[in-house]
Design a protein around this motif. Sequence first.
Motif, short mmCIF file in Angstrom:
data_model
loop_
_atom_site.label_atom_id
_atom_site.label_comp_id
_atom_site.label_asym_id
_atom_site.label_seq_id
_atom_site.Cartn_x
_atom_site.Cartn_y
_atom_site.Cartn_z
N ARG A 242 0.84 -1.20 0.00
CA ARG A 242 0.00 0.00 0.00
C ARG A 242 0.88 1.25 0.00
O ARG A 242 0.59 2.22 -0.71
CB ARG A 242 -0.93 -0.02 1.21
N LEU A 268 -3.85 -3.71 -3.48
CA LEU A 268 -3.24 -3.09 -2.31
C LEU A 268 -2.54 -1.80 -2.70
O LEU A 268 -2.66 -0.78 -2.01
CB LEU A 268 -2.25 -4.07 -1.67
N ASP A 271 -5.17 0.86 -3.46
CA ASP A 271 -5.71 1.48 -2.26
C ASP A 271 -4.79 2.61 -1.80
O ASP A 271 -5.26 3.67 -1.38
CB ASP A 271 -5.86 0.42 -1.16
N GLY A 272 -3.48 2.40 -1.90
CA GLY A 272 -2.54 3.47 -1.58
C GLY A 272 -2.65 4.63 -2.56
O GLY A 272 -2.56 5.80 -2.18
#
Length: 348
Positions: A242, A268, A271-272
Amino acid sequence: MTDTVSGRSGRVRSKRPPTIHDVAAQAGVSRGTVSRVLQGGHNVSPASQEAVNAAIRKLNYVVNRAARSLVTQRAGSIAFLLSETQDVFFEDPNITTLLRGCTTALASHDIPLVVMTAGTEAERRRITPYLSAHPVDGVLLFSSHRGNPMIEQLQRADLPFVCCGKPLGRHGAVSYVAADDREGARTMVRYLIESGRRRIATIAGPQDTPGGLERLLGYREMLAEHGVRYDKRLVASGDYTRASGEARMQELLTRVPDLDAVFVASDLMADGALIAIKRAGRRVPDDIAVGGFDDAPLAVTADPQLTTIRQPWARISDTMVRLLLAQINGEGTATVILPTELIVRASA
């Protein structure tokens, strides 16, 4: 609750557990037939197999694994080997999904799974002699970095193994199961282009992994097929965490402020990327559309929910277990590439 009986002395002793001989007598078959059923049912008629299974259920018979190992010369267990650092095990949701799937697939064969990590040189030094002693019958290997030393060590130990993902730099026969990373990336980029996006960036995965390489290749191919010029400024590489997704997205926004979409090589990292986009005051998907890859559980908890490429995790787990058990039973190596699926949600 343990059954008990009274002896002549008046003392209470435990009733002995049922044996394979008891199962054979209850089922009306030979001990050899029961043994073949317990080892997979080869050369056993359906009627005899049903009779044995019914006797096992009625008597609550539990296999004596130590005794069976002496007869079959097998450990009776499989290793789930993560050749990554332990922080990946706890952060990457895909590992948990695969571990659950492999455990479920092996449970149907009454085979336990042993979890091991070998992400550092010290861990590999400890685990190599352990595996060389064959305490497990085979290994499900999870690491796709180029030149993974565990592959050579497993080959030297003569242990059957199956890789998750195509092993890079290996020209010998190695079994692996992988999602079609390249076609999945092509599908996502095609969708973004057909949605009207033109300045499409990408946060690629590590370039020493097949997913990192293949997904970047799919991105480039689809841009070319639609007459969109490839621009190196629109490409950044993360490490599937992330934090790297957030950092690489910030770099892209600084370098190319007018980008209108980004294809991120893992959920992932995506999402970051959402965190960085919001911090920059940009809206998703109005200003920037975001597409991920994996369809990990966090894809539906992200804000907004992620449009992504679904990897068929259940099929990957089941197929890896099937190929490994086939190898253990004397079959050769095999490779399987499974199709992916576009899942459209709010982020694009």
